[in-house]
Motif scaffolding. Structure first.
Motif, PDB file in Angstrom:
ATOM      1  N   LEU A   1       5.389  -2.062  -0.739  1.00  0.00           N
ATOM      2  CA  LEU A   1       4.034  -1.612  -1.076  1.00  0.00           C
ATOM      3  C   LEU A   1       2.985  -2.288  -0.187  1.00  0.00           C
ATOM      4  CD1 LEU A   1       4.138  -1.493  -4.986  1.00  0.00           C
ATOM      5  CD2 LEU A   1       3.954   0.442  -3.412  1.00  0.00           C
ATOM      6  N   LEU A   2       3.128  -3.600   0.019  1.00  0.00           N
ATOM      7  CA  LEU A   2       2.183  -4.307   0.885  1.00  0.00           C
ATOM      8  C   LEU A   2       2.235  -3.768   2.309  1.00  0.00           C
ATOM      9  CD1 LEU A   2       2.607  -8.016  -0.323  1.00  0.00           C
ATOM     10  CD2 LEU A   2       0.638  -6.524  -0.665  1.00  0.00           C
ATOM     11  N   LEU A   3       3.442  -3.503   2.783  1.00  0.00           N
ATOM     12  CA  LEU A   3       3.587  -2.957   4.139  1.00  0.00           C
ATOM     13  C   LEU A   3       2.968  -1.563   4.236  1.00  0.00           C
ATOM     14  CD1 LEU A   3       7.271  -4.072   4.814  1.00  0.00           C
ATOM     15  CD2 LEU A   3       5.274  -4.831   6.101  1.00  0.00           C
ATOM     16  N   TYR A   4       3.157  -0.766   3.193  1.00  0.00           N
ATOM     17  CA  TYR A   4       2.626   0.598   3.204  1.00  0.00           C
ATOM     18  C   TYR A   4       1.103   0.591   3.258  1.00  0.00           C
ATOM     19  CZ  TYR A   4       1.702   5.417   1.866  1.00  0.00           C
ATOM     20  OH  TYR A   4       1.250   6.719   1.837  1.00  0.00           O
ATOM     21  N   PHE A   5       0.480  -0.204   2.405  1.00  0.00           N
ATOM     22  CA  PHE A   5      -0.983  -0.247   2.400  1.00  0.00           C
ATOM     23  C   PHE A   5      -1.517  -0.926   3.658  1.00  0.00           C
ATOM     24  CE2 PHE A   5      -0.238   0.297  -2.222  1.00  0.00           C
ATOM     25  CZ  PHE A   5      -0.996   1.439  -2.403  1.00  0.00           C
ATOM     26  N   GLY A   6      -0.749  -1.879   4.212  1.00  0.00           N
ATOM     27  CA  GLY A   6      -1.124  -2.449   5.496  1.00  0.00           C
ATOM     28  C   GLY A   6      -1.048  -1.415   6.607  1.00  0.00           C
ATOM     29  N   GLY A   7      -0.034  -0.538   6.529  1.00  0.00           N
ATOM     30  CA  GLY A   7       0.081   0.543   7.496  1.00  0.00           C
ATOM     31  C   GLY A   7      -1.074   1.519   7.402  1.00  0.00           C
TER      32      GLY A   7
END
Length: 260
Positions: free
Chosen positions: A245-251
Motif C-alpha cells: 500500500l505504501l509503495l502504491y501511494f508512493g507510486g
C-alpha cells in the motif's frame, strides 16, 4: 549503430536550447534493421546474460557457506537438520542459484536496456536511466525489507506459537525454500511504483484514476500479501500488504510529479 558526429550533437543541443521539443519524439540515428538482425542481437544479449548468471552462480557456490550462514541469522535458537543424504548439498545449489540471479540482475538489466535503447525516442531515453536505477534500488530494498522485517516476524510467530509444545528442529531444505521464496516475492512486489510509472508514461492510467481505485488496491494488497508470502501467519501478510500500500501511494505521487 554508428555514434553521432559532432555536427549532429551540436544540432541536437541547439534545437533543445531553442525550445524545439519535437526532436525529443524522434528516434535519433535511426537505422533500419531486419527481423534477423533483431533476433541476432536478442540472441547475443541473452547469451551475455546467461554467461553472467552462470559466472555469478559459480562465484556464489564457491562462497555458499557464508551466504547460508547469513540467511540462517533470522532463525536464532533453531537447529537445522539434514533429513536425507545430500540435502544440504542440493540446498547449496539452490542458494547459489538464487544468489547468482540477484548478483547478475544489474548486468541483465543493462543488456535489456542495450537491446531496447535503439528503438526509443530521445524523450524516452531520458527516462530509461531513472527507471532502471529505480527498479534495481526497489528490488534490493525489497530483499532488505524481507530479510530485516518479514522473515524475522514470520519465524518469531511460528517459534513462539509452538514453543511450549515442540522443539524447534527444522529441515534445512524447507527453511531455505521458505526464505528464498519470501525474499524474491517481496523484491518483485516492490516493483509496483515502476509499473505505475510505466502506465503513467504510456498514458494508460493517470494519477487520479490510480487514487480513485484505492478500495480495490486495499483488497489487492491483502490478496497479494496472502499469495506472495509462503507462510500463513497474519503478521507477515499484514507487513507485506502494508508495504504494498505504501509503495502504491508512493507510486501515485511519482506519477503526479511527472505531470501524469
Amino acid at each position: 549503430m554508428t555514434p553521432p558526429t559532432e555536427l549532429e550533437s551540436a544540432t541536437t543541443e541547439t534545437a533543445l536550447l531553442n525550445g524545439d521539443t519535437a526532436d525529443l519524439d524522434e528516434v535519433p540515428y535511426d537505422v533500419e534493421m531486419s527481423l534477423f538482425d533483431h533476433l541476432e542481437e536478442l540472441r547475443q544479449r541473452i547469451f551475455y546474460s546467461l554467461i553472467a548468471v552462470v559466472l555469478a552462480i559459480v562465484a556464489c557456490f564457491w562462497q555458499v557457506k557464508p551466504i547460508v550462514s547469513l540467511l540462517e541469522v533470522p532463525a536464532q535458537g533453531v537447529k537445522f537438520l539434514q533429513l536425507s543424504p545430500g540435502e544440504y548439498f542440493f540446498v547449496s545449489f539452490k542458494v547459489a542459484g538464487y544468489s547468482g540471479l540477484v548478483a547478475a540482475s544489474p548486468f541483465i538489466l543493462y543488456q535489456i536496456v542495450l537491446f531496447v535503447l535503439p528503438g526509443l525516442t530521445r524523450r524516452e531515453r531520458r527516462l530509461v536511466g531513472p527507471l532502471v536505477l529505480g527498479s534495481s534500488v526497489l528490488f534490493f530494498a525489497g530483499l532488505l525489507f524481507a530479510y530485516v522485517a518479514l522473515i524475522p516476524a514470520a519465524l518469531n510467530f511460528f517459534i513462539s506459537y509452538g514453543a511450549d509444545v515442540v522443539e524447534q528442529l527444522w529441515s534445512i531444505d524447507r527453511y531455505f525454500e521458505f526464505v528464498l521464496l519470501l525474499l524474491f516475492s517481496t523484491g518483485l512486489a516492490f516493483q509496483i511504483p515502476i509499473l505505475q510509472m510505466l502506465l503513467g508514461l504510456l498514458g494508460i492510467v493517470n494519477s487520479d484514476q490510480m487514487l480513485k481505485g484505492w478500495r480495490y488496491v486495499l483488497l489487492g494488497a491483502a490478496v497479494l500479501g496472502a499469495v506472495l508470502t509462503p507462510s500463513t501467519d497474519p503478521v507477515t501478510q499484514s507487513l507485506l500488504a502494508g508495504a504494498v500500500l505504501l509503495l502504491y501511494f508512493g507510486g501515485i505521487g511519482l506519477v503526479k510529479a511527472i505531470g501524469r
